[in-house]
Design a protein around this motif. Structure first.
Motif, mmCIF file in Angstrom:
data_model
loop_
_atom_site.group_PDB
_atom_site.id
_atom_site.type_symbol
_atom_site.label_atom_id
_atom_site.label_comp_id
_atom_site.label_asym_id
_atom_site.label_seq_id
_atom_site.Cartn_x
_atom_site.Cartn_y
_atom_site.Cartn_z
ATOM 1 N N LEU A 83 0.942 -1.354 -0.154
ATOM 2 C CA LEU A 83 0.066 0.090 0.087
ATOM 3 C C LEU A 83 0.958 1.108 -0.172
ATOM 4 O O LEU A 83 0.353 2.349 0.246
ATOM 5 C CB LEU A 83 -0.857 0.007 1.203
ATOM 6 C CG LEU A 83 -1.697 -1.113 1.451
ATOM 7 C CD1 LEU A 83 -2.703 -1.006 2.425
ATOM 8 C CD2 LEU A 83 -2.782 -1.205 -0.068
ATOM 9 N N GLY A 84 2.264 0.929 -0.332
ATOM 10 C CA GLY A 84 3.038 2.132 -0.529
ATOM 11 C C GLY A 84 3.290 2.879 0.826
ATOM 12 O O GLY A 84 3.827 4.312 0.990
ATOM 13 N N ARG A 85 3.216 2.247 1.876
ATOM 14 C CA ARG A 85 3.593 2.870 3.273
ATOM 15 C C ARG A 85 5.107 2.660 3.560
ATOM 16 O O ARG A 85 5.713 1.828 3.324
ATOM 17 C CB ARG A 85 2.499 2.030 4.420
ATOM 18 C CG ARG A 85 1.238 2.477 3.982
ATOM 19 C CD ARG A 85 0.295 1.951 5.033
ATOM 20 N NE ARG A 85 0.323 2.762 6.203
ATOM 21 C CZ ARG A 85 -0.473 2.708 7.414
ATOM 22 N NH1 ARG A 85 -1.170 1.685 7.514
ATOM 23 N NH2 ARG A 85 -0.204 3.398 8.475
ATOM 24 N N LEU A 86 5.577 3.669 4.210
ATOM 25 C CA LEU A 86 6.930 3.602 4.471
ATOM 26 C C LEU A 86 7.163 2.885 5.722
ATOM 27 O O LEU A 86 6.672 3.151 7.027
ATOM 28 C CB LEU A 86 7.319 5.417 4.930
ATOM 29 C CG LEU A 86 8.689 5.635 5.162
ATOM 30 C CD1 LEU A 86 9.487 5.392 3.821
ATOM 31 C CD2 LEU A 86 8.802 7.115 5.488
ATOM 32 N N LEU A 87 8.204 1.961 5.511
ATOM 33 C CA LEU A 87 8.385 0.998 6.294
ATOM 34 C C LEU A 87 9.684 1.329 7.294
ATOM 35 O O LEU A 87 10.001 0.760 8.383
ATOM 36 C CB LEU A 87 8.821 -0.356 5.766
ATOM 37 C CG LEU A 87 7.597 -1.129 5.249
ATOM 38 C CD1 LEU A 87 7.986 -2.545 4.787
ATOM 39 C CD2 LEU A 87 6.545 -1.564 6.479
ATOM 40 N N ALA A 88 10.752 1.995 6.330
ATOM 41 C CA ALA A 88 11.922 2.296 7.117
ATOM 42 C C ALA A 88 12.447 3.675 6.121
ATOM 43 O O ALA A 88 12.235 3.594 4.898
ATOM 44 C CB ALA A 88 12.777 1.132 6.915
ATOM 45 N N HIS A 89 13.165 4.408 6.824
ATOM 46 C CA HIS A 89 13.898 5.435 6.190
ATOM 47 C C HIS A 89 15.349 5.966 6.780
ATOM 48 O O HIS A 89 15.426 5.669 7.936
ATOM 49 C CB HIS A 89 13.030 6.826 6.381
ATOM 50 C CG HIS A 89 13.106 7.656 5.236
ATOM 51 N ND1 HIS A 89 14.302 8.433 5.289
ATOM 52 C CD2 HIS A 89 12.325 7.993 4.180
ATOM 53 C CE1 HIS A 89 14.196 9.310 3.994
ATOM 54 N NE2 HIS A 89 12.802 9.092 3.445
ATOM 55 N N SER A 90 16.286 6.183 5.736
ATOM 56 C CA SER A 90 17.214 6.581 6.486
ATOM 57 C C SER A 90 17.541 7.861 7.176
ATOM 58 O O SER A 90 18.214 7.789 8.267
ATOM 59 C CB SER A 90 18.111 6.753 5.281
ATOM 60 O OG SER A 90 17.712 7.823 4.405
ATOM 61 N N ASN A 91 16.295 8.619 7.037
ATOM 62 C CA ASN A 91 16.297 9.814 7.868
ATOM 63 C C ASN A 91 15.371 9.563 8.930
ATOM 64 O O ASN A 91 14.063 9.281 8.776
ATOM 65 C CB ASN A 91 15.785 11.062 7.172
ATOM 66 C CG ASN A 91 15.690 12.293 7.817
ATOM 67 O OD1 ASN A 91 15.648 12.423 8.926
ATOM 68 N ND2 ASN A 91 15.368 13.368 7.086
ATOM 69 N N ARG A 92 15.767 9.383 10.165
ATOM 70 C CA ARG A 92 14.751 8.957 11.282
ATOM 71 C C ARG A 92 13.815 9.975 11.604
ATOM 72 O O ARG A 92 12.978 9.515 12.300
ATOM 73 C CB ARG A 92 15.842 8.830 12.530
ATOM 74 C CG ARG A 92 16.835 7.608 12.605
ATOM 75 C CD ARG A 92 16.257 6.327 12.549
ATOM 76 N NE ARG A 92 17.116 5.202 11.959
ATOM 77 C CZ ARG A 92 17.748 4.810 12.932
ATOM 78 N NH1 ARG A 92 18.008 4.984 14.242
ATOM 79 N NH2 ARG A 92 18.791 3.693 12.481
ATOM 80 N N GLU A 93 13.972 11.123 10.950
ATOM 81 C CA GLU A 93 12.849 12.043 11.421
ATOM 82 C C GLU A 93 11.725 11.788 10.707
ATOM 83 O O GLU A 93 10.493 12.238 10.976
ATOM 84 C CB GLU A 93 13.304 13.368 10.967
ATOM 85 C CG GLU A 93 14.128 13.969 12.449
ATOM 86 C CD GLU A 93 15.116 14.944 11.994
ATOM 87 O OE1 GLU A 93 14.814 15.766 10.909
ATOM 88 O OE2 GLU A 93 16.006 15.328 12.834
ATOM 89 N N ARG A 94 11.831 11.192 9.497
ATOM 90 C CA ARG A 94 10.518 10.638 8.734
ATOM 91 C C ARG A 94 9.510 9.879 9.440
ATOM 92 O O ARG A 94 9.890 8.930 10.056
ATOM 93 C CB ARG A 94 10.793 9.891 7.522
ATOM 94 C CG ARG A 94 11.714 10.619 6.339
ATOM 95 C CD ARG A 94 10.958 11.872 5.739
ATOM 96 N NE ARG A 94 11.646 12.606 4.617
ATOM 97 C CZ ARG A 94 11.367 13.624 4.366
ATOM 98 N NH1 ARG A 94 10.090 14.338 4.456
ATOM 99 N NH2 ARG A 94 12.168 14.358 3.536
ATOM 100 N N ARG A 95 8.444 10.192 9.416
ATOM 101 C CA ARG A 95 7.438 9.484 10.222
ATOM 102 C C ARG A 95 7.211 8.042 9.452
ATOM 103 O O ARG A 95 6.530 8.105 8.313
ATOM 104 C CB ARG A 95 6.078 10.142 10.372
ATOM 105 C CG ARG A 95 5.172 9.742 11.247
ATOM 106 C CD ARG A 95 4.018 10.567 11.272
ATOM 107 N NE ARG A 95 2.803 9.895 11.617
ATOM 108 C CZ ARG A 95 2.322 9.213 12.770
ATOM 109 N NH1 ARG A 95 2.816 9.380 13.875
ATOM 110 N NH2 ARG A 95 1.369 8.584 12.773
ATOM 111 N N LEU A 96 7.364 6.859 10.188
ATOM 112 C CA LEU A 96 7.126 5.877 9.426
ATOM 113 C C LEU A 96 5.609 5.469 9.276
ATOM 114 O O LEU A 96 4.707 6.034 9.927
ATOM 115 C CB LEU A 96 7.826 4.404 10.095
ATOM 116 C CG LEU A 96 9.298 4.639 10.319
ATOM 117 C CD1 LEU A 96 9.747 3.192 10.880
ATOM 118 C CD2 LEU A 96 9.864 4.764 8.831
ATOM 119 N N GLY A 97 5.151 4.439 8.358
ATOM 120 C CA GLY A 97 3.710 4.309 8.136
ATOM 121 C C GLY A 97 3.031 5.307 7.091
ATOM 122 O O GLY A 97 2.013 5.074 6.905
ATOM 123 N N THR A 98 3.825 6.603 6.974
ATOM 124 C CA THR A 98 3.191 7.527 5.941
ATOM 125 C C THR A 98 3.052 6.859 4.604
ATOM 126 O O THR A 98 3.880 6.025 4.180
ATOM 127 C CB THR A 98 4.202 8.657 5.727
ATOM 128 O OG1 THR A 98 4.848 9.089 7.282
ATOM 129 C CG2 THR A 98 3.822 9.741 5.066
#
Ligand code: ADP
Length: 785
Positions: free
Chosen positions: A211-226
């Motif tokens: 569903l295109g949701r963010l599972l992980a990001h190199s930038n920790r400030e990004r809110r996961l699940g977006t």
């Protein structure tokens, strides 16, 4: 002649004229360089761009692949650990608890472990804080149970608890209907697999799950699940259609260079990106460098182009200036061009041409000067001749003409003095007829001397360059004494006689140029003409006088003779009339006939004599009109009465048309009657059948008496002539009718003496009309010839 200042007067032009040769050279040269450099820069930019993008995409793809592998390993490792906990050897619940607790200790990502029996009932639940046995919770309908059945391992799609990503891994226990271990995994630690230590500082990486949701990001400030499903690169990756895009957008909407990789079993997508501006830095650097080089190239091209064009255009300009100088007839200008090339050859040719032109021009100028001098001389000679010619033609004063000739002769031959002599053939002596610049004493000496020439030598001009060497020349000593040393004598001769001589003398010694002698001969011809003219004029004058005297004698003779003839003729007529009247007795019929003839002939003769007398009087200017009032009607009546008999005899009707209100005329009635009688008489005489009509009218102060007949008419060629003395129409009719040819001549002169005239209109075979036109009142007698 060479105009050094001329260059200054040429318009100064700037070297750069866009349309000039110089401008064209520079523009062409610089344009070429700019084109080459521009193309080069564009190609280089293009290749650099493509290459850079290719390299970056490759690097990012590698990083994405590596990250995907790490994630896969991470999950695989967990699965492997879980599989340890599902070994068949653990048969008791305590053993399972021990295995699960070990697993929780070793794998931090596992949050909770559950054991389900073959029917999906929970038998054990272990997490880090508690252990629950046989809760009996029913999972038989949950996907963890239904999806995992029949598989060796099943991983649930990732899900979120709050913002924490989680997933379940379900693995069956070995042994028939042995149940399942369900491990709940916290996926937050996946982000450590993407941080900068793994993928590098310049990049960002993130993992997208279902569903295109963010599972992980190199930038920790990004809110996961977006959900990032709307980003173009995410959408493309999830649909797995075509080539993945090279550029995408980050969540903030900025353009990024993007590469992606799939985590194989889990269908997760790893994206590695960097901002477009950062990615294209090398391309920008290349572009900047190329632009700098191109600018440098253009600058160099301008300098080189200008230099080359100047090298080319300066000599051409020099040629141009030279050509303009030639155009302005400045032949002294020389073109200087650095030697060695074609233009300098051209300049040499040009210079040689200018030299030749200069020479020709100088020669031409000299010639023109010479010709002008000659022309001026000819003109002055011509003028002198023309003046003499005019004098000869217009003046009968021989002395003045000869004086003019001698004066001009001395002037034009540049002599010091001159004289003209006339030859007296009877005495064989030359006499002075005119002189110029000769002292009176010398002239007297010439006059008193008796100059003789041997006639034989006298045919050609005699030129004596030094008089001292001609001892026999007449008056030699007197001439030398007067200071003259050379002399030119030109004879004045006609075809058969010598008329004189024209002489010019000079103080200096020397030859006379042939031109001078020719000129003198021309003067001599003119002098001969003048002398001949004078002689002819004298002769004509003499003849005229003699003629006038003879004419006078003739007229006198005619007048006298007429008078002398008239007197005896009147006597004859008177006596014959007395005889007819029977004064001397009755005469026989025969004698009466003769007497009648005598009377007729006598009257005719008297008429003739009267006519001759009239003509003589008119010619001698002795005819005078006796003017008085008269009536035209009575003149017409008189004439009709006198001609009635003749007209009657010939059977010709004489009609008259005279208005009753005619004014009273003033003139010589007798002479006018004579005129009308003559004309009416002629009309009746020459008309054999038909009529004669006399019509009178008065208009504008003139009487017009028209006499119209139906006679033979007078041919046009004779219509003037019949008014001359003794002139008749040369025809049988005239000869038959007789006459003298004096009537019309006298009539016209009589009418002209009144100030009128006689007009004649006549057509052969039709008739003639004579119009006598006289002023109603003749003011005075006119002189007629
Ligand atoms: P004359 O009649 O004596 O010969 P004129 O001078 O009167 O002399 O006339 C000159 C000539 O003009 C005549 O001889 C005749 O030939 C011609 N002429 C004059 N009048 C007429 C006329 N009415 N018709 C034809 N011929 C004429």
């Amino acid at each position: 002649m060479a105009g050094h200042g001329a260059e200054l007067s040429l318009p100064r032009r700037s070297w750069f004229r866009p349309r000039g040769l110089f401008g064209k050279y520079v523009i062409a040269f610089v344009g070429l360089i700019v084109l080459v450099l521009g193309t080069n820069a564009a190609l280089e930019a293009w290749f650099t761009y493509n290459y850079t993008i290719g390299v970056l995409v490759k690097t990012q793809s590698d990083k994405a692949e590596a990250a995907a592998r790490r994630i896969q390993q991470f999950v695989d490792e967990i699965e492997r650990q879980i599989s340890f906990a599902t070994r068949a050897s653990a048969s008791t619940i305590e053993q399972h608890i021990a295995d699960y607790q070990l697993l929780l200790r070793e794998v931090p990502a596992i949050e909770q472990l559950r054991q389900l029996n073959g029917k999906g009932m929970e038998q054990l639940m272990v997490n880090r804080s508690e252990v629950v046995k046989n809760s009996g919770a029913d999972y038989s309908r949950s996907p963890s149970f239904t999806e995992a059945r029949g598989r060796s391992v099943w991983a649930s799609p990732a899900d979120f608890e709050g913002s924490a990503p989680v997933m379940s891994i379900v693995m069956p226990h070995s042994g028939l209907n042995a149940g399942y271990t369900v491990a709940q995994i916290n996926l937050e630690s996946l982000s450590t697999l993407l941080d900068s230590s793994q993928i590098g500082n310049d990049y960002e990486a993130y993992l997208i799950g279902p569903l295109g949701r963010l599972l992980a990001h190199s930038n920790r400030e990004r809110r996961l699940g977006t959900s990032l499903g709307e980003l173009p690169q995410v959408r493309a990756a999830m649909k797995q259609e075509g080539e993945p895009p090279t550029f995408g957008l980050d969540p903030d909407g900025r353009s990024v260079l993007i590469a992606s990789a799939v985590v194989p079993h889990l269908t997760w997508h790893v994206f590695v990106e960097q901002p477009r501006s950062t990615a294209l830095q090398p391309v920008y650097r290349v572009l900047n460098r190329t632009a700098l080089l191109a600018a440098l190239g253009v600058l160099l091209a301008i300098i080189a182009g200008t230099w080359l064009a100047r090298q080319m255009v300066i000599p051409i300009r020099a040629l141009q200036v030279g050509a303009q100088q030639l155009e302005a007839s400045e032949f002294g200008h020389r073109i200087e061009v650095r030697p060695g090339d074609e233009i300098s050859d051209l300049a040499d040719h040009f210079n040689r041409m200018a030299e030749q032109l200069q020479e020709s021009y100088t020669r031409l100028e000299q010639k023109v000067e010479e010709r002008t001098r000659a022309l001026a001389k000819s003109v002055s000679e011509f003028k002198a001749l023309e003046e003499i010619g005019r004098a000869v033609a217009s003046s009968l004063d021989t002395k003045a003409v000869l004086a003019t000739i001698v004066t001009r002769a001395v002037q034009l031959t540049r002599a010091d003095a001159g004289a003209i002599y006339r030859y007296d053939a009877s005495r064989k002596l030359f006499e002075l007829a005119g002189a110029h610049a000769l002292e009176q004493g010398f002239q007297d000496a010439i006059r008193s001397a008796r100059i003789r020439f041997d006639e034989n030598i006298f045919g050609q001009p005699i030129a004596l360059p030094d008089l001292r060497e001609s001892p026999n020349f007449p008056l030699r000593d007197a001439i030398l004494a007067a200071g003259f040393h050379s002399i030119l004598v030109v004879p004045l001769i006609t075809q058969d006689e010598i008329l004189g001589a024209l002489v010019v003398q000079r103080r200096s010694v020397g030859d006379f140029p042939s031109g001078t002698i020719d000129l003198m001969q021309t003067f001599a011809h003119q002098s001969v003409l003048a002398l001949n003219n004078a002689r002819m004029f004298l002769e004509v004058e003499q003849k005229g006088r003699e003629l006038a005297i003879a004419n006078e004698h003739k007229t006198q003779f005619f007048a006298n003779m007429s008078h002398e003839l008239r007197t005896p003729l009147n006597g004859i007529l008177g006596f014959s009339e007395l005889l007819t009247d029977g004064l001397y007795g009755k005469l026989p019929d025969k004698a009466m006939e003769v007497l009648d003839r005598i009377q007729k002939d006598g009257k005719h003769l008297l008429g003739l004599i009267n006519d001759v007398l009239d003509i003589s009087k008119i010619e001698a200017g002795q005819l005078s009109l006796s003017l008085s009032d008269y009536s035209v009607q009575s003149i017409v009546d008189t004439v009709v009465a006198s001609t009635e008999a003749l007209a009657h005899t010939k059977g010709i009707e004489v009609r008259t048309a005279v208005p009753g209100d005619l004014p009273i005329g003033y003139g010589d009635e007798r002479r006018l009657t004579q005129v009308l009688l003559n004309i009416v008489g002629n009309a009746i005489k020459f008309t054999d059948t038909g009529s004669v009509e006399i019509r009178v009218d008065a208009t504008n102060g003139y009487f017009k008496i028209a006499v119209e007949d139906t006679g033979p008419g007078i041919p046009l060629s004779d219509q003037q002539r019949v008014f001359d003395d003794f002139q008749q129409v040369d025809s049988g009719i005239t000869r038959q009718k007789g006459g003298t040819g004096l009537g019309l001549s006298i009539s016209r002169r009589l009418v002209q003496a009144h100030g009128g005239n006689i007009e004649l209109h006549s057509w052969l075979g039709v008739g003639s009309t004579f119009n006598i036109v006289v002023p109603v009142r003749a003011s005075e007698q006119r002189q007629v010839a």
